[in-house]
Enzyme design. Sequence first.
Site, short mmCIF file in Angstrom:
data_model
loop_
_atom_site.label_atom_id
_atom_site.label_comp_id
_atom_site.label_asym_id
_atom_site.label_seq_id
_atom_site.Cartn_x
_atom_site.Cartn_y
_atom_site.Cartn_z
CG HIS A 96 -36.48 -37.13 39.05
ND1 HIS A 96 -37.10 -35.92 38.85
CD2 HIS A 96 -35.37 -37.13 38.28
CE1 HIS A 96 -36.40 -35.23 37.97
NE2 HIS A 96 -35.35 -35.93 37.60
CG ASP A 107 -28.40 -40.88 36.49
OD1 ASP A 107 -27.93 -40.66 35.36
OD2 ASP A 107 -28.68 -39.97 37.29
N1 CMC Z 1 -33.08 -44.54 48.21
C1 CMC Z 1 -33.67 -44.55 49.42
N2 CMC Z 1 -34.46 -43.57 49.89
C2 CMC Z 1 -34.66 -42.52 49.08
C3 CMC Z 1 -34.11 -42.42 47.81
C4 CMC Z 1 -33.29 -43.48 47.38
N3 CMC Z 1 -32.72 -43.44 46.17
N4 CMC Z 1 -34.48 -41.26 47.24
C5 CMC Z 1 -35.25 -40.64 48.13
N5 CMC Z 1 -35.38 -41.40 49.25
C6 CMC Z 1 -36.20 -41.09 50.42
C7 CMC Z 1 -35.56 -40.00 51.27
O1 CMC Z 1 -34.68 -40.55 52.22
C8 CMC Z 1 -36.77 -39.33 51.87
O2 CMC Z 1 -37.25 -40.19 52.90
P1 CMC Z 1 -37.92 -39.53 54.25
O3 CMC Z 1 -39.12 -38.79 53.77
O4 CMC Z 1 -38.21 -40.70 55.09
O5 CMC Z 1 -36.86 -38.63 54.81
C9 CMC Z 1 -37.80 -39.38 50.74
O6 CMC Z 1 -37.42 -40.53 49.96
C10 CMC Z 1 -37.83 -38.14 49.89
O7 CMC Z 1 -36.53 -37.99 49.32
P2 CMC Z 1 -35.76 -36.61 49.22
O8 CMC Z 1 -34.30 -36.89 49.30
O9 CMC Z 1 -36.34 -35.63 50.17
O10 CMC Z 1 -36.17 -36.18 47.73
P3 CMC Z 1 -35.48 -35.09 46.85
O11 CMC Z 1 -36.46 -34.68 45.83
O12 CMC Z 1 -34.88 -34.02 47.70
O13 CMC Z 1 -34.24 -35.88 46.17
C11 CMC Z 1 -33.00 -37.29 44.74
C12 CMC Z 1 -34.28 -36.44 44.92
C13 CMC Z 1 -32.91 -37.69 43.28
C14 CMC Z 1 -31.76 -36.46 45.10
C15 CMC Z 1 -33.10 -38.54 45.64
O14 CMC Z 1 -34.22 -39.31 45.27
C16 CMC Z 1 -31.84 -39.38 45.58
O15 CMC Z 1 -30.88 -39.13 46.33
N6 CMC Z 1 -31.79 -40.43 44.69
C17 CMC Z 1 -30.60 -41.21 44.54
C18 CMC Z 1 -29.58 -40.46 43.69
C19 CMC Z 1 -30.00 -40.43 42.23
O16 CMC Z 1 -30.36 -41.44 41.64
N7 CMC Z 1 -29.88 -39.25 41.60
C20 CMC Z 1 -30.21 -39.05 40.20
C21 CMC Z 1 -31.42 -38.20 40.03
S1 CMC Z 1 -32.12 -38.22 38.39
C22 CMC Z 1 -30.89 -37.69 37.30
C23 CMC Z 1 -30.27 -36.39 37.57
O17 CMC Z 1 -30.76 -35.53 38.30
O18 CMC Z 1 -29.22 -36.18 37.01
#
Ligand code: CMC
Length: 428
Positions: A306, A363
């Site tokens: 998140h 989720d």
């Molecule tokens: N599985 C594996 N690696 C992950 C995940 C995951 N679910 N989420 C983040 N990471 C890694 C990402 O690859 C990055 O690694 P590195 O630093 O080595 O490049 C690091 O963690 C930081 O992640 P980010 O993508 O830069 O973080 P963000 O704040 O931009 O994204 C997020 C947040 C929610 C989009 C992301 O965690 C994600 O894609 N999660 C899976 C999808 C998900 O469950 N979404 C629902 C979010 S909560 C409800 C809502 O918003 O509606």
Amino acid sequence: MGDTARICVDGKTFELPIVEGTEGERAIDIRKLRSETGLITLDSGYANTGSCRSAIPFIDGDQGILRYRGIPIEELAEKSNFLEVAYLLLSGHQPNREQFDYFLKSITHHTMIHEDFKRFFGALPKDAHPMAACSAAIGALSTFYPDSLDPRDERHIEISVHRLIAKTTTIAAYAYKHSVGQPFMYPRNDLSYVGNLLYMMFGNPCESYEVDPVIEKAIDLLLILHADHEQNCSASTVRLVGSSRVNLFAAISAGINALWGPSHGGANQEVIHMLQAIADQGMTGREFVERAKRGDPGARLMGFGHRVYKNFDPRSKIIKKACFDVLEKLGVHSRLLEIAVELEEIALKDDYFVERRLYPNVDFYSGVIYSAIGTPPTMFTALFAIGRLPGWIAQWLEMHQDPDFKIGRPRQIYTGPPITSYVPLEDR
Ligand code: CMC
């Protein structure tokens, strides 16, 4: 004079005011930065940008705190109901009996959609995703109410808000009914908000339908937990689109589209696909987690991570508990729940997830509940949208009441070619 931040540019120092919220959050007010220094700020994904002052929800991502209008989410989940929470978010206070009765009566009264509108769903393919149908239908709702669309007229706003909250359930249920080829069920105003939604989705004209109180309570709880989450992608979309002073239906339609994406609300559907794929392929939780860590295509651990929560997501804790309660009460054994628990246990101990502070989000477990009551995965995000609706509307209302209200218009740093001359086609 309050605190200021100093910025030094080309040997000159400029002072910028620091603003503080009621929970001690601080921000540098950069509105004069460009006029005084010629500089803008650059912040991809708005990860460190406050786009507004807001008094609706409060989130502390490090402590795992979420409050609506100051009330902890845990208390609302235990003691309140979705429509009461909707009122709280929209108006800023808890309704007294008279106010709540008026609100409930009005929402109940507006559940039906125009008879001609039913044909709208018939024009869509059978496998149309409900989010596409809902967003298009909500946008199209404005065409039925051209006389009450002024975002500056209080009476127009009230009736549009009530229509939206009432009719979105009917629209979502009709999108579902169309996809399974069953007749649309007219709303039943003797049922509760959630009871009516369940009836319109799962009832049919050939049989009587009894709303199961366990399911009704579980969906009501999920709607409460989804009701608002400050300046996320879809709420910011509603604000940005709404800032052009377009009508509320158009702004909400845009929010529904933003929510649909798998990084946002669409993750609930993706979680179930992930769990099902693990089950179907006979993979262990450890195998999948290793693939997610390697970043293999299609192997992201959906429902984890998140932007704001870096400790735990309080909604996820409540949903996990509800998931066990509901499945037990319904006598459902879920292999998908077992896999989800295994994945969570592995990930919470794994360095990759620990270092990146990735925890289950809202989720991760919600889809297991939706599945257990017979909801197809394509409908999960539509249910999320019904829950998020009061939050989007509250954000839209707050924006319009903000004395600093302006059309949303970020800037950019241009990285294209310098000025070049046009070359006529025959010379290229
Ligand atoms: N599985 C594996 N690696 C992950 C995940 C995951 N679910 N989420 C983040 N990471 C890694 C990402 O690859 C990055 O690694 P590195 O630093 O080595 O490049 C690091 O963690 C930081 O992640 P980010 O993508 O830069 O973080 P963000 O704040 O931009 O994204 C997020 C947040 C929610 C989009 C992301 O965690 C994600 O894609 N999660 C899976 C999808 C998900 O469950 N979404 C629902 C979010 S909560 C409800 C809502 O918003 O509606």
